[in-house]
Write a protein that holds these residues in place. Sequence first.
Motif, PDB file in Angstrom:
ATOM      1  N   MET A   1     -10.823 -76.957 -75.762  1.00  0.00           N
ATOM      2  CA  MET A   1     -10.955 -75.701 -75.027  1.00  0.00           C
ATOM      3  C   MET A   1     -12.440 -75.411 -74.796  1.00  0.00           C
ATOM      4  SD  MET A   1      -9.590 -71.883 -76.031  1.00  0.00           S
ATOM      5  CE  MET A   1      -7.889 -72.459 -76.016  1.00  0.00           C
ATOM      6  N   ALA A   2     -12.767 -74.996 -73.552  1.00  0.00           N
ATOM      7  CA  ALA A   2     -14.162 -74.714 -73.204  1.00  0.00           C
ATOM      8  C   ALA A   2     -14.652 -73.477 -73.941  1.00  0.00           C
ATOM      9  CB  ALA A   2     -14.283 -74.514 -71.692  1.00  0.00           C
ATOM     10  N   PRO A   3     -15.911 -73.471 -74.369  1.00  0.00           N
ATOM     11  CA  PRO A   3     -16.466 -72.289 -75.027  1.00  0.00           C
ATOM     12  C   PRO A   3     -16.420 -71.065 -74.105  1.00  0.00           C
ATOM     13  CG  PRO A   3     -17.930 -74.183 -75.243  1.00  0.00           C
ATOM     14  CD  PRO A   3     -16.886 -74.566 -74.253  1.00  0.00           C
ATOM     15  N   GLU A   4     -16.222 -69.907 -74.673  1.00  0.00           N
ATOM     16  CA  GLU A   4     -16.170 -68.682 -73.882  1.00  0.00           C
ATOM     17  C   GLU A   4     -17.575 -68.276 -73.470  1.00  0.00           C
ATOM     18  OE1 GLU A   4     -14.565 -64.065 -74.292  1.00  0.00           O
ATOM     19  OE2 GLU A   4     -14.034 -65.590 -75.784  1.00  0.00           O
ATOM     20  N   ILE A   5     -17.700 -67.796 -72.236  1.00  0.00           N
ATOM     21  CA  ILE A   5     -18.984 -67.347 -71.704  1.00  0.00           C
ATOM     22  C   ILE A   5     -18.956 -65.829 -71.587  1.00  0.00           C
ATOM     23  CG2 ILE A   5     -20.580 -67.441 -69.752  1.00  0.00           C
ATOM     24  CD1 ILE A   5     -19.351 -70.152 -69.056  1.00  0.00           C
ATOM     25  N   PHE A   6     -19.961 -65.159 -72.153  1.00  0.00           N
ATOM     26  CA  PHE A   6     -20.046 -63.711 -72.038  1.00  0.00           C
ATOM     27  C   PHE A   6     -20.756 -63.354 -70.735  1.00  0.00           C
ATOM     28  CE2 PHE A   6     -22.552 -59.826 -72.380  1.00  0.00           C
ATOM     29  CZ  PHE A   6     -21.544 -58.912 -72.653  1.00  0.00           C
ATOM     30  N   LEU A   7     -20.105 -62.516 -69.924  1.00  0.00           N
ATOM     31  CA  LEU A   7     -20.689 -62.050 -68.674  1.00  0.00           C
ATOM     32  C   LEU A   7     -20.604 -60.533 -68.625  1.00  0.00           C
ATOM     33  CD1 LEU A   7     -19.013 -64.465 -66.078  1.00  0.00           C
ATOM     34  CD2 LEU A   7     -21.256 -64.711 -67.115  1.00  0.00           C
ATOM     35  N   THR A   8     -21.691 -59.899 -68.241  1.00  0.00           N
ATOM     36  CA  THR A   8     -21.613 -58.475 -67.933  1.00  0.00           C
ATOM     37  C   THR A   8     -20.905 -58.314 -66.587  1.00  0.00           C
ATOM     38  OG1 THR A   8     -23.827 -58.635 -66.953  1.00  0.00           O
ATOM     39  CG2 THR A   8     -23.674 -57.838 -69.223  1.00  0.00           C
ATOM     40  N   ASP A   9     -20.633 -57.091 -66.239  1.00  0.00           N
ATOM     41  CA  ASP A   9     -20.050 -56.779 -64.932  1.00  0.00           C
ATOM     42  C   ASP A   9     -20.904 -55.682 -64.308  1.00  0.00           C
ATOM     43  OD1 ASP A   9     -18.384 -56.641 -62.757  1.00  0.00           O
ATOM     44  OD2 ASP A   9     -16.854 -55.426 -63.746  1.00  0.00           O
ATOM     45  N   ALA A  10     -22.149 -56.034 -64.045  1.00  0.00           N
ATOM     46  CA  ALA A  10     -23.122 -55.048 -63.565  1.00  0.00           C
ATOM     47  C   ALA A  10     -22.777 -54.617 -62.144  1.00  0.00           C
ATOM     48  CB  ALA A  10     -24.527 -55.635 -63.616  1.00  0.00           C
ATOM     49  N   ARG A  11     -22.697 -53.339 -61.926  1.00  0.00           N
ATOM     50  CA  ARG A  11     -22.357 -52.783 -60.617  1.00  0.00           C
ATOM     51  C   ARG A  11     -23.512 -51.952 -60.077  1.00  0.00           C
ATOM     52  NH1 ARG A  11     -16.816 -53.115 -59.579  1.00  0.00           N
ATOM     53  NH2 ARG A  11     -15.978 -54.791 -60.907  1.00  0.00           N
ATOM     54  N   SER A  12     -23.627 -51.940 -58.764  1.00  0.00           N
ATOM     55  CA  SER A  12     -24.624 -51.102 -58.108  1.00  0.00           C
ATOM     56  C   SER A  12     -24.144 -50.847 -56.684  1.00  0.00           C
ATOM     57  CB  SER A  12     -25.999 -51.787 -58.098  1.00  0.00           C
ATOM     58  OG  SER A  12     -25.906 -53.065 -57.515  1.00  0.00           O
ATOM     59  N   PRO A  13     -24.552 -49.747 -56.071  1.00  0.00           N
ATOM     60  CA  PRO A  13     -24.113 -49.446 -54.704  1.00  0.00           C
ATOM     61  C   PRO A  13     -24.555 -50.539 -53.737  1.00  0.00           C
ATOM     62  CG  PRO A  13     -25.128 -47.520 -55.722  1.00  0.00           C
ATOM     63  CD  PRO A  13     -25.408 -48.685 -56.624  1.00  0.00           C
ATOM     64  N   LEU A  14     -23.647 -50.931 -52.832  1.00  0.00           N
ATOM     65  CA  LEU A  14     -23.970 -51.979 -51.861  1.00  0.00           C
ATOM     66  C   LEU A  14     -24.652 -51.423 -50.621  1.00  0.00           C
ATOM     67  CD1 LEU A  14     -20.750 -54.188 -52.038  1.00  0.00           C
ATOM     68  CD2 LEU A  14     -22.838 -54.304 -53.421  1.00  0.00           C
ATOM     69  N   THR A  15     -24.495 -50.127 -50.384  1.00  0.00           N
ATOM     70  CA  THR A  15     -25.122 -49.499 -49.218  1.00  0.00           C
ATOM     71  C   THR A  15     -25.799 -48.201 -49.627  1.00  0.00           C
ATOM     72  OG1 THR A  15     -23.104 -48.294 -48.615  1.00  0.00           O
ATOM     73  CG2 THR A  15     -23.427 -50.481 -47.630  1.00  0.00           C
ATOM     74  N   GLN A  16     -26.649 -47.718 -48.730  1.00  0.00           N
ATOM     75  CA  GLN A  16     -27.346 -46.454 -48.959  1.00  0.00           C
ATOM     76  C   GLN A  16     -27.411 -45.710 -47.636  1.00  0.00           C
ATOM     77  OE1 GLN A  16     -31.193 -46.777 -50.897  1.00  0.00           O
ATOM     78  NE2 GLN A  16     -31.986 -45.026 -49.749  1.00  0.00           N
ATOM     79  N   GLU A  17     -27.227 -44.396 -47.677  1.00  0.00           N
ATOM     80  CA  GLU A  17     -27.314 -43.592 -46.463  1.00  0.00           C
ATOM     81  C   GLU A  17     -28.757 -43.201 -46.177  1.00  0.00           C
ATOM     82  OE1 GLU A  17     -24.887 -40.187 -45.991  1.00  0.00           O
ATOM     83  OE2 GLU A  17     -23.146 -41.368 -45.379  1.00  0.00           O
ATOM     84  N   VAL A  18     -29.137 -43.308 -44.895  1.00  0.00           N
ATOM     85  CA  VAL A  18     -30.469 -42.875 -44.472  1.00  0.00           C
ATOM     86  C   VAL A  18     -30.323 -42.055 -43.189  1.00  0.00           C
ATOM     87  CG1 VAL A  18     -31.654 -44.848 -45.497  1.00  0.00           C
ATOM     88  CG2 VAL A  18     -30.845 -44.987 -43.134  1.00  0.00           C
ATOM     89  N   GLU A  19     -31.308 -41.218 -42.934  1.00  0.00           N
ATOM     90  CA  GLU A  19     -31.324 -40.443 -41.699  1.00  0.00           C
ATOM     91  C   GLU A  19     -32.069 -41.224 -40.627  1.00  0.00           C
ATOM     92  OE1 GLU A  19     -31.880 -35.804 -40.743  1.00  0.00           O
ATOM     93  OE2 GLU A  19     -33.715 -36.792 -41.426  1.00  0.00           O
TER      94      GLU A  19
END
Length: 286
Positions: free
Chosen positions: A1-19
């Motif tokens: 069995m392959a060793p387990e890999i720890f991964l975060t699940d980092a999230r951030s906004p994909l878009t930003q509103e501008v005028e």
Amino acid sequence: MAPEIFLTDARSPLTQEVEVLDEHGQRRRISIPAERALTVFVDRRELVTLMTLGAAPELLVIGYLRNQRLIDAIDDIESVTVDWDVAAAAVKTRRGVADFEKKTAKRVVTTGCGQGTVFGNLMDELDRVDLAGPTDPAGRLDQATLYGLLDAMRRQESTYKSAGSVHGCALFRGDELLTFVEDVGRHNAIDTIAGWMWLQGIDGRDKIFYTTGRLTSEMVIKSAQMGVAIVVSRSGITQMGHELATKLGLALFGRATNRHFICYSGFERFDSQPEIARPAPATQAS
């Protein structure tokens, strides 16, 4: 069995509103893609800073390490931790990276959007490429499947449709969409798909890679390293991209939208069906 890999699940906004101010003198708010720096550290040594949308940063880092041939096996990775507060990704390996300084000494600034960087030994690794042969059904494409793939991409919801200014890449089995990734640079998007494939243990021999970006040498090399012999692009091709594809035996399709395309190389992998190039004319009522 392959060793387990720890991964975060980092999230951030994909878009930003501008005028913005439009041609009618009206002020309004619109969405634009986010762009952020992510500095990658491998075993506490700084490797590279990637400019990215940040949709799947852990997969991006894994795919980058794979496509740069800095890590030979997915099991060599113990963890990938992304922290947007410090704009960094920390990779911990199980055995370290052999010849780290030598492998990273020569850097080449590529044509990738945002100036992608590859390490100079990639060209020496091309003899390790393993692609399905042109007579193998896994390594072939027919025109009807190509049109089905293009229709799937036309219907795909995307950041590009809402905000523009990003590249999209996708992996298909036939005309079945397996995964779709967008980023500020096409090289980031293909690295993210490579990371997803590596993590899931997915073979590229019977897959088709799609990109909205041009087919440069970098894109051709990375597609071949993923084991994918058929590449489709909404854009065009460069001279070096064409030379490498011809040498490696890849089928490259460009300017591919709706029912239009150009096959630049690998004709022997393509089953042309010109009779379906245009819909049949409507019959006139008697």
